[in-house]
Design an enzyme around this catalytic site. Structure first.
Site, PDB file in Angstrom:
ATOM      1  NE  ARG A 112      -4.311  -1.101   0.137  1.00 17.18           N
ATOM      2  CZ  ARG A 112      -4.559  -2.028  -0.599  1.00 17.18           C
ATOM      3  NH1 ARG A 112      -3.632  -2.595  -1.736  1.00 17.18           N
ATOM      4  NH2 ARG A 112      -5.542  -2.934  -0.409  1.00 17.18           N
ATOM      5  CD  GLU A 116      -3.050   3.204  -5.533  1.00 16.36           C
ATOM      6  OE1 GLU A 116      -4.225   2.544  -5.846  1.00 16.36           O
ATOM      7  OE2 GLU A 116      -2.073   2.822  -4.807  1.00 16.36           O
ATOM      8  CG  HIS A 172      -3.507  -0.519  -6.628  1.00 16.48           C
ATOM      9  ND1 HIS A 172      -3.562  -0.245  -5.555  1.00 16.48           N
ATOM     10  CD2 HIS A 172      -3.686  -2.298  -6.521  1.00 16.48           C
ATOM     11  CE1 HIS A 172      -4.011  -1.115  -4.726  1.00 16.48           C
ATOM     12  NE2 HIS A 172      -3.900  -2.141  -5.115  1.00 16.48           N
TER      13      HIS A 172
HETATM   14  P1  NDP Z   1      -1.400 -11.467   4.705  1.00 17.25           P
HETATM   15  O1  NDP Z   1      -1.994 -11.072   5.720  1.00 17.25           O
HETATM   16  O2  NDP Z   1      -1.381 -12.864   4.237  1.00 17.25           O
HETATM   17  O3  NDP Z   1       0.251 -11.109   5.041  1.00 17.25           O
HETATM   18  C1  NDP Z   1       0.839  -9.705   5.622  1.00 17.25           C
HETATM   19  C2  NDP Z   1       1.937 -10.116   6.623  1.00 17.25           C
HETATM   20  O4  NDP Z   1       2.145  -9.151   7.051  1.00 17.25           O
HETATM   21  C3  NDP Z   1       1.400 -11.112   7.606  1.00 17.25           C
HETATM   22  O5  NDP Z   1       2.151 -12.160   7.505  1.00 17.25           O
HETATM   23  C4  NDP Z   1       2.076 -10.487   8.949  1.00 17.25           C
HETATM   24  O6  NDP Z   1       2.698 -11.344   9.667  1.00 17.25           O
HETATM   25  C5  NDP Z   1       2.985  -9.388   8.308  1.00 17.25           C
HETATM   26  N1  NDP Z   1       2.765  -8.093   8.978  1.00 17.25           N
HETATM   27  C6  NDP Z   1       1.887  -7.577   9.784  1.00 17.25           C
HETATM   28  N2  NDP Z   1       2.119  -6.427  10.172  1.00 17.25           N
HETATM   29  C7  NDP Z   1       3.549  -6.490  10.191  1.00 17.25           C
HETATM   30  C8  NDP Z   1       4.541  -5.461  10.583  1.00 17.25           C
HETATM   31  N3  NDP Z   1       3.959  -4.196  11.471  1.00 17.25           N
HETATM   32  N4  NDP Z   1       5.734  -5.721  10.196  1.00 17.25           N
HETATM   33  C9  NDP Z   1       6.208  -6.641   9.550  1.00 17.25           C
HETATM   34  N5  NDP Z   1       5.216  -7.540   8.999  1.00 17.25           N
HETATM   35  C10 NDP Z   1       3.859  -7.239   9.525  1.00 17.25           C
HETATM   36  O7  NDP Z   1      -1.677 -10.432   3.380  1.00 17.25           O
HETATM   37  P2  NDP Z   1      -1.321 -10.460   1.888  1.00 17.25           P
HETATM   38  O8  NDP Z   1       0.051 -10.992   1.684  1.00 17.25           O
HETATM   39  O9  NDP Z   1      -2.516 -11.227   1.307  1.00 17.25           O
HETATM   40  O10 NDP Z   1      -1.419  -8.958   1.570  1.00 17.25           O
HETATM   41  C11 NDP Z   1      -0.503  -8.206   2.157  1.00 17.25           C
HETATM   42  C12 NDP Z   1      -1.006  -6.517   1.730  1.00 17.25           C
HETATM   43  O11 NDP Z   1      -0.752  -6.417   0.380  1.00 17.25           O
HETATM   44  C13 NDP Z   1      -2.257  -6.325   1.783  1.00 17.25           C
HETATM   45  O12 NDP Z   1      -2.714  -5.967   3.218  1.00 17.25           O
HETATM   46  C14 NDP Z   1      -2.856  -5.286   0.716  1.00 17.25           C
HETATM   47  O13 NDP Z   1      -2.510  -3.982   1.259  1.00 17.25           O
HETATM   48  C15 NDP Z   1      -1.733  -5.394  -0.269  1.00 17.25           C
HETATM   49  N6  NDP Z   1      -2.018  -5.971  -1.346  1.00 17.25           N
HETATM   50  C16 NDP Z   1      -1.862  -5.396  -2.581  1.00 17.25           C
HETATM   51  C17 NDP Z   1      -2.060  -5.973  -3.760  1.00 17.25           C
HETATM   52  C18 NDP Z   1      -1.709  -5.396  -5.128  1.00 17.25           C
HETATM   53  O14 NDP Z   1      -2.598  -5.469  -6.005  1.00 17.25           O
HETATM   54  N7  NDP Z   1      -0.855  -4.456  -5.289  1.00 17.25           N
HETATM   55  C19 NDP Z   1      -3.202  -7.270  -3.836  1.00 17.25           C
HETATM   56  C20 NDP Z   1      -3.140  -7.833  -2.570  1.00 17.25           C
HETATM   57  C21 NDP Z   1      -2.721  -7.326  -1.686  1.00 17.25           C
HETATM   58  P3  NDP Z   1       3.010 -11.197  11.317  1.00 17.25           P
HETATM   59  O15 NDP Z   1       1.642 -11.385  11.627  1.00 17.25           O
HETATM   60  O16 NDP Z   1       3.742 -12.443  11.582  1.00 17.25           O
HETATM   61  O17 NDP Z   1       3.503  -9.787  11.199  1.00 17.25           O
HETATM   62  C1  7N6 Z   2      -6.954  -5.368  -7.349  1.00 18.38           C
HETATM   63  C2  7N6 Z   2      -6.330  -4.423  -6.194  1.00 18.38           C
HETATM   64  C3  7N6 Z   2      -6.241  -5.703  -2.682  1.00 18.38           C
HETATM   65  O1  7N6 Z   2      -5.666  -5.470  -1.629  1.00 18.38           O
HETATM   66  O2  7N6 Z   2      -5.114  -3.837  -3.560  1.00 18.38           O
HETATM   67  C4  7N6 Z   2      -5.592  -5.194  -4.027  1.00 18.38           C
HETATM   68  O3  7N6 Z   2      -6.464  -7.088  -2.794  1.00 18.38           O
HETATM   69  C5  7N6 Z   2      -6.737  -5.220  -4.779  1.00 18.38           C
HETATM   70  C6  7N6 Z   2      -6.300  -4.794  -8.655  1.00 18.38           C
END
Ligand code: NDP
Ligand code: 7N6
Length: 308
Positions: free
Chosen positions: A226, A255, A274
């Protein structure tokens, strides 16, 4: 109470064709319809949506079709007793491939060659500039679905992968896991830092002036998480002052990225709008997740990915 209706809010069109999404629910024991704003909902209704709306708080269950649910007021859902689920768990391949793509390009200059191709230039970079990602250190910050997907692929490319997360559970392909309190130690030696953690009050501005000072001058930042996790002014300063070498960015503080953002103009910054999760089967991945939760809801099982 059983569900008898799934309403797909039209905002899903931000990322998937709504009609194809609705069709993907064929065979379900609830009826599925597209809705816009201004509808009312009851406890036998489920809603699948990209954006939050106050009226969803009257539904039986709300599903956010994004993994990042930072725009939803989880406290309001808890107060209303309405379960909210998100779409984590399905982006390991899609978003990680984009992160790997940035890194390979930043190392081997695909982006620079394409810029030159646009001008019809047969371009030769400085001999010292291209390098292989193999043996380079990658620090993945946030080792969940996406972070693990990046780590696994980077490990397969022969990168030296370390990571940061709050829990210290071992992750395949990651040689060392640092606590968030030791972020500086974790990123200091890295050639690439990839952000894959949620945007929360705790992670906002996580990468700012101090972190850019700690990073190597030849380091690259990858952000597929993000925008607000990175202080964008500090990033622009770091790029201007050659305090880091470049970046691959899928997400931004604002965005679409505003026309006057300096980020557009750096040769060593790759920008994607994105689209980290954008593939031709994204609607099916989300529909599978929603269908599984409809089954769980109907049989009284715990919902997968419940976040409130
Ligand atoms: P998950 O919940 O699977 O993974 C997030 C990880 O972050 C967890 O394993 C957690 O581990 C870790 N985490 C949380 N807080 C912290 C911290 N303060 N410091 C370090 N690590 C931390 O989520 P996803 O992998 O599915 O997605 C991650 C993020 O990516 C989403 O929240 C979203 O904002 C973004 N995203 C972007 C997309 C795009 O299109 N570019 C698409 C999908 C997601 P632990 O609990 O051990 O800390
Ligand atoms: C899809 C965006 C998410 O958090 O930001 C992504 O799953 C969704 C293009």
């Amino acid at each position: 109470e059983r569900l008898d209706h799934l309403y797909v809010h039209e905002s899903v069109e931000n990322v998937i064709p709504p009609e194809a999404f609705v069709e993907a629910f064929d065979g379900l024991d609830v009826s599925v319809d597209l809705v816009g704003d201004g509808e009312s909902f009851g406890e036998t209704d489920a809603v699948a949506t990209y954006v939050p709306r106050p009226e969803f708080l009257d539904a039986g269950w709300v599903h956010c079709i994004r993994a990042g649910y930072d725009e939803f007021d989880t406290e309001a859902y808890e107060a209303a007793g309405v379960p909210l689920t998100n779409s984590t768990g399905i982006h390991d391949t899609t978003v990680s491939e984009i992160a790997i793509g940035y890194m390979v390009s930043l190392a081997r200059l695909l982006h620079v060659y394409r810029d030159n191709q646009n001008e019809g230039n047969w371009y030769t970079p400085d001999y010292e500039r291209p390098f292989t990602v193999e043996n380079e250190r990658l620090c993945v910050v946030g080792l969940g679905t996406i972070g693990q997907g990046i780590a696994k692929r980077a490990d397969a490319l022969g990168m030296d992968v370390v990571g940061v997360r709050r829990s210290d559970e071992p992750v395949p392909g990651v040689s060392e896991i640092f606590d968030p309190a030791d972020l500086h130690e974790a990123i200091a030696d890295a050639r690439f830092v990839a952000l894959a953690l949620p945007h929360t009050p705790e992670t906002e501005g996580l990468i700012s002036d101090e972190e850019f000072d700690v990073l190597r001058d030849d380091a690259y930042l990858v952000n597929v998480a993000r925008g607000p996790i990175v202080d964008e002014d500090a990033l622009v300063d770091a790029l201007d002052q050659d305090a880091i070498a470049g970046a691959g960015l899928d997400v931004f503080e604002t965005e679409p990225l505003p026309d006057d953002s300096p980020l557009w103009d750096f040769e060593e910054v790759i920008i994607s709008p994105h689209k980290g999760s954008a593939t031709n089967r994204y609607h099916l991945d989300i529909a599978d997740l929603v269908s599984e939760n409809i089954d769980r809801y109907q049989t009284g099982e715990t919902l997968r990915n419940r976040v409130a």
